[in-house]
Design a protein around this motif. Structure first.
Motif, short mmCIF file in Angstrom:
data_model
loop_
_atom_site.label_atom_id
_atom_site.label_comp_id
_atom_site.label_asym_id
_atom_site.label_seq_id
_atom_site.Cartn_x
_atom_site.Cartn_y
_atom_site.Cartn_z
N GLU A 1 -52.47 -19.72 29.15
CA GLU A 1 -52.32 -21.08 28.64
C GLU A 1 -53.69 -21.71 28.34
OE1 GLU A 1 -50.00 -25.26 29.72
OE2 GLU A 1 -49.77 -23.51 31.02
N VAL A 2 -54.70 -21.38 29.14
CA VAL A 2 -56.06 -21.86 28.88
C VAL A 2 -56.55 -21.34 27.52
CG1 VAL A 2 -58.48 -21.68 29.59
CG2 VAL A 2 -56.71 -22.17 31.28
N ASP A 3 -56.32 -20.05 27.25
CA ASP A 3 -56.73 -19.47 25.96
C ASP A 3 -55.98 -20.12 24.80
OD1 ASP A 3 -58.56 -17.78 27.06
OD2 ASP A 3 -57.29 -16.01 27.03
N LEU A 4 -54.70 -20.40 24.98
CA LEU A 4 -53.92 -21.05 23.91
C LEU A 4 -54.44 -22.46 23.63
CD1 LEU A 4 -50.30 -19.94 24.95
CD2 LEU A 4 -51.67 -19.04 23.07
N GLU B 1 -62.17 -26.96 33.71
CA GLU B 1 -61.55 -27.28 35.00
C GLU B 1 -60.23 -26.54 35.17
OE1 GLU B 1 -62.54 -29.72 37.63
OE2 GLU B 1 -64.36 -29.00 36.67
N ALA B 2 -59.43 -26.50 34.09
CA ALA B 2 -58.14 -25.79 34.14
C ALA B 2 -58.37 -24.29 34.38
CB ALA B 2 -57.37 -26.01 32.83
N LYS B 3 -59.40 -23.74 33.73
CA LYS B 3 -59.69 -22.31 33.89
C LYS B 3 -60.10 -21.99 35.33
CE LYS B 3 -62.12 -18.55 31.54
NZ LYS B 3 -63.02 -18.21 30.42
N ILE B 4 -60.89 -22.87 35.95
CA ILE B 4 -61.32 -22.66 37.34
C ILE B 4 -60.10 -22.63 38.27
CG2 ILE B 4 -62.53 -23.73 39.28
CD1 ILE B 4 -64.59 -24.76 37.19
N ILE B 5 -59.16 -23.59 38.05
CA ILE B 5 -57.95 -23.65 38.88
C ILE B 5 -57.11 -22.38 38.69
CG2 ILE B 5 -55.77 -24.88 39.24
CD1 ILE B 5 -57.28 -27.45 38.36
N ALA B 6 -56.96 -21.94 37.42
CA ALA B 6 -56.15 -20.75 37.12
C ALA B 6 -56.74 -19.52 37.79
CB ALA B 6 -56.05 -20.56 35.61
N LYS B 7 -58.08 -19.40 37.78
CA LYS B 7 -58.73 -18.25 38.42
C LYS B 7 -58.56 -18.30 39.93
CE LYS B 7 -62.23 -16.95 35.00
NZ LYS B 7 -63.67 -16.81 34.72
N GLU B 8 -58.71 -19.50 40.52
CA GLU B 8 -58.55 -19.63 41.97
C GLU B 8 -57.13 -19.28 42.40
OE1 GLU B 8 -59.75 -23.62 42.78
OE2 GLU B 8 -61.90 -23.16 42.81
N MET B 9 -56.13 -19.64 41.58
CA MET B 9 -54.73 -19.33 41.89
C MET B 9 -54.35 -17.92 41.46
SD MET B 9 -52.85 -22.93 40.90
CE MET B 9 -51.29 -22.39 41.61
N ASN B 10 -55.28 -17.23 40.74
CA ASN B 10 -55.03 -15.86 40.25
C ASN B 10 -53.69 -15.78 39.51
OD1 ASN B 10 -55.60 -13.14 39.84
ND2 ASN B 10 -54.62 -12.51 41.75
N ASN B 11 -53.52 -16.73 38.56
CA ASN B 11 -52.25 -16.87 37.83
C ASN B 11 -52.45 -16.46 36.37
OD1 ASN B 11 -50.01 -17.96 36.33
ND2 ASN B 11 -49.55 -19.25 38.10
N PRO B 12 -51.95 -15.28 35.94
CA PRO B 12 -52.15 -14.82 34.55
C PRO B 12 -51.55 -15.77 33.51
CG PRO B 12 -51.40 -13.01 35.94
CD PRO B 12 -51.26 -14.26 36.75
N GLU C 1 -50.42 -29.37 39.61
CA GLU C 1 -50.38 -30.63 38.85
C GLU C 1 -51.72 -30.88 38.17
OE1 GLU C 1 -48.92 -35.23 39.45
OE2 GLU C 1 -49.95 -34.25 41.11
N ARG C 2 -52.83 -30.64 38.89
CA ARG C 2 -54.16 -30.84 38.31
C ARG C 2 -54.39 -29.90 37.11
NH1 ARG C 2 -58.36 -33.25 40.70
NH2 ARG C 2 -59.80 -31.55 40.19
N PHE C 3 -53.86 -28.67 37.19
CA PHE C 3 -53.98 -27.74 36.06
C PHE C 3 -53.28 -28.30 34.82
CE2 PHE C 3 -52.12 -24.41 33.44
CZ PHE C 3 -53.23 -23.66 33.11
N SER C 4 -52.03 -28.74 34.99
CA SER C 4 -51.27 -29.28 33.86
C SER C 4 -51.96 -30.51 33.27
CB SER C 4 -49.85 -29.63 34.29
OG SER C 4 -49.16 -28.49 34.74
N LEU C 5 -52.47 -31.39 34.16
CA LEU C 5 -53.16 -32.60 33.69
C LEU C 5 -54.46 -32.25 32.97
CD1 LEU C 5 -52.59 -34.81 36.85
CD2 LEU C 5 -51.66 -35.26 34.58
N ALA C 6 -55.19 -31.24 33.46
CA ALA C 6 -56.44 -30.82 32.82
C ALA C 6 -56.18 -30.28 31.41
CB ALA C 6 -57.15 -29.77 33.66
N ILE C 7 -55.11 -29.48 31.27
CA ILE C 7 -54.73 -28.96 29.94
C ILE C 7 -54.40 -30.12 29.01
CG2 ILE C 7 -52.94 -27.70 28.67
CD1 ILE C 7 -54.87 -25.81 29.94
#
Length: 683
Positions: free
Chosen positions: A78-81, A62-73, A36-42
């Motif tokens: 989505e961060v790059d987009l 912040e979103a990028k940090i969460i994505a890396k911690e979750m190791n979610n491609p 949820e925090r990832f979606s809200l950060a985006i």
């Protein structure tokens, strides 16, 4: 005035977004779910793009940090987009292109189909913003194929509309209609009546703009759009459909019907407060009055349009301020009523219970104390706000200084770039044949050479030996500095094909030139993988003229040769066009470039027996593709042919002068869109 309206729209969207940002921040700070925090950060990054670039970057990180911690491609993509949106808003086009190419590779590697489609689409949007329509089309097509495979109909519809828009910009209305129709079919499939009405409106407008227009299909399509719109509870779509029909009847000069539908659109737009639609109605009304010759009323409508557009900004701001003032005054009135009520109660108590004066005096002092505390609190708040404003002023001054420094750097870089391009022009000029040599070997001829920029992707070429003169006009991939770099490689390959390999037939020369060009552009030292070869090269029309017997040998890559003769010219597969006693005969080149192409076939040799007075014309596409005239359309090849035929009897220097004069008059105030190169030779 368009800029003023645009500013209001952006301002309002930012104003309305403030409350949304506050609510998002509250949820973000209180949420314990990483997803949820990832979606809200985006979403917060997206909201802050138009308000505060640094805040947008913060939440994206912040979103990028969460994505890396979750190791979610998928999250990383989505961060790059989202980063693309931030860069694109700042018009950092080069960075956008590099980012999306990297994202596309990442999505392919991790098999992220949905994100891959959006990356293709965003890359296409960069290219369309810098008017590289062919590149934009390439990536919109890839996006469409990806969305289609995923059955993502909403995204596929948008990519189809993008492709249709590209073809519209390129004046290819038949293909534009084809893709708008595909978009309509998707809207129909998902049952989106609003989208169906809008798509049919686009298609009907295209039929009106075709050359010649297809008014029959335009009328039936636009009435179908209106029928759907009338079944919707959507004044905006209905008004747009009525405006489209008004435009159709103006184009077909059915002014009574145009007036009828315009009045309906005006009524809907006025009662529904649709500013953009109302402005379009007024513009249509002005055109109707002009065509009717009612210039007095037309002048009144023109003034109404001017007043309307001027008022939009002030009305919207006044409305927003009035709403704020109303809220403020309502609160103040409530406070005032409460105070009056309390005072009345105090007075009544004093009259009825005189013995309790001391108690009520204390109560009054307490009220005063509360009000004093409130006033002091308001003073502290105002002081805090004052400090914030002063701090913001300091930041603005710092940003001004930084901007000044950046401007100086940009000026210095621009000077360096300008010097480099000027030096590149000197290098390119050195490889082009001298004008004196052209005049000597092609005695009765002319050259028109007009680069779009300082340097050119088009080039002319000549080589003479014994009684034979080799000459050509080539159009390399791109223009400006990239095109000039390609032209150097292609020019060198032509020279090597003759001088080093002793080739004499034009088809063999182009075959060898292609081999040398592909070899030069190989990115992996001769590997034959498709990804390892740059698809750059040239289109060319290559002539070999034997000046003893007037025999002409010719080969072409995508570009044709035109032969102008007084009378008939008999040769297999020749298209001819006559004007009086003069005929222009076209021989098409092979449909492949001199460069990487699959499949590659040997180039075809053509041989002609010319006679005295025949004229040879070879050229790039820059002359015929130039936009201009009263309607800002492409010149195209037929008017170019007619111009040559009209002047065929004149001396070659006069023909050159008239071609150049016509080109400048046609172009007018429009920008030159491509390099122009034309060689004409009379036997």
């Amino acid at each position: 005035m368009k800029y003023l309206i645009f500013f209001i729209i952006i301002w309002i969207s930012v104003f309305e977004g403030v409350g949304q940002i506050d609510s998002l921040l509250m949820v973000f700070n209180s949420s314990s779910s990483d997803k949820e925090r990832f979606s809200l950060a985006i979403e917060l990054s997206d909201q802050f793009i138009y308000v505060d670039k640094l805040e947008s970057e913060y939440y994206l990180n912040e979103a990028k940090i969460i994505a890396k911690e979750m190791n979610n491609p998928a999250m990383l993509a989505e961060v790059d987009l989202q980063l693309f949106e931030l860069l694109f808003y700042q018009e950092m086009n080069n960075e956008c292109v590099e980012l999306m190419i990297s994202t596309i590779d990442f999505c392919k590697k991790n098999k992220l189909k949905s994100e891959l489609g959006h990356a293709y689409n965003k890359l296409g949007s960069v290219y369309i913003s810098i008017q590289l329509f062919d590149k934009a089309l390439e990536y919109f097509v890839l996006a469409n194929e990806t969305f289609k495979e995923n059955k993502d109909y909403e995204s596929q519809k948008n990519s189809l509309n993008n492709i249709g828009a590209i073809y519209y910009y390129q004046d290819d209305l038949e293909n534009a209609i084809l893709y708008f129709e595909q978009s309509y079919e998707i809207e129909k499939l998902v049952g989106n009546n609003i989208g169906m009405a809008q798509a049919l409106g686009n298609i009907g407008a295209m039929y009106c703009k075709m050359d010649p227009p297809n008014y029959k299909l335009a009328e039936s399509t636009l009435f179908e759009s209106l029928k759907i719109a009338q079944g919707l509870d959507n004044p905006k779509v209905l008004s747009a459909s009525l405006n489209n029909l008004t435009y159709f009847f103006i184009q077909t000069e059915q002014l009574d019907k145009a007036e009828e539908y315009n009045e309906q659109a005006l009524e809907i737009s006025s009662t529904s407060e649709l500013d953009n639609s109302l402005l379009k109605c007024l513009e249509n009304k002005l055109e109707i009055l002009r065509l009717q010759g009612d210039f007095e009323n037309a002048l009144d409508v023109a003034q109404e349009i001017l007043d309307f557009t001027n008022d939009i900004y002030s009305v919207e701001n006044t409305k927003a301020l009035a709403e704020l003032e109303t809220v403020y005054q309502t609160k103040e009135k409530q406070k005032e009523n409460e105070l009056l009520k309390k005072q009345s109660e105090m007075d009544q108590v004093k009259l009825d219970y005189e013995q309790q004066k001391s108690f009520y005096l204390i109560f009054g002092l307490a009220i005063v104390a509360i009000l004093g505390i409130f006033a002091f609190n308001r003073f502290l708040v105002s002081q805090k706000r004052k400090k914030v404003i002063e701090r913001q002023k300091e930041q603005v001054e710092q940003q001004k200084e930084l901007l000044h420094e950046q401007n100086e750097i940009v000026k210095e870089k621009n000077l360096e770039i300008s010097d480099s391009i000027t030096y590149a022009k000197r290098i390119q000029s050195a490889i082009l044949p001298p004008i004196d040599a052209l005049n000597y070997h092609l005695k009765d001829g002319f050259l028109i050479f007009k680069p779009k920029d300082i340097v050119s992707g088009d080039f002319y070429w000549m080589y003479a030996i014994h009684n034979r003169v080799y000459f050509a006009v080539a159009d390399c991939t791109g223009h400006g500095v990239p095109g000039a770099m390609v032209s150097v490689v292609c020019n060198n390959a032509l020279n090597r094909s003759i001088r080093e390999f002793d080739l004499v037939n034009p088809g063999e020369i182009l075959d060898k030139t292609r081999e040398l060009v592909v070899e030069n552009f190989s990115l992996n030292n001769g590997a034959d993988s498709h990804e390892g070869t740059i698809k750059d090269g040239m289109d060319i029309s290559l002539c070999i003229l034997n000046q003893e017997n007037n025999e002409l040998m010719w080969a072409g890559a995508n570009n044709p040769i035109w032969i102008i003769r007084k009378g008939e010219f008999i040769y297999e597969n020749v298209k001819g066009e006559m004007l009086g006693e003069w005929g222009l005969y076209e021989i098409s080149g092979d449909k492949q470039p001199v460069g990487a192409h699959e499949p590659s076939e040997p180039f075809t040799d053509h041989k002609f027996e010319l006679k005295k007075g025949d004229q040879i014309m070879v050229f790039s596409d820059g002359y015929a593709d130039q936009f201009g005239g009263e309607r800002g359309k492409k010149l195209k090849y037929r008017p170019f042919k007619q111009l040559l035929l009209q002047n065929a009897k004149e001396r070659m220097e006069i023909q050159k002068e008239r071609l150049e004069t016509f080109f400048e008059e046609w172009k007018g105030d429009y920008e030159q869109i491509d390099d122009v190169c034309v060689i004409g030779v009379r036997i």
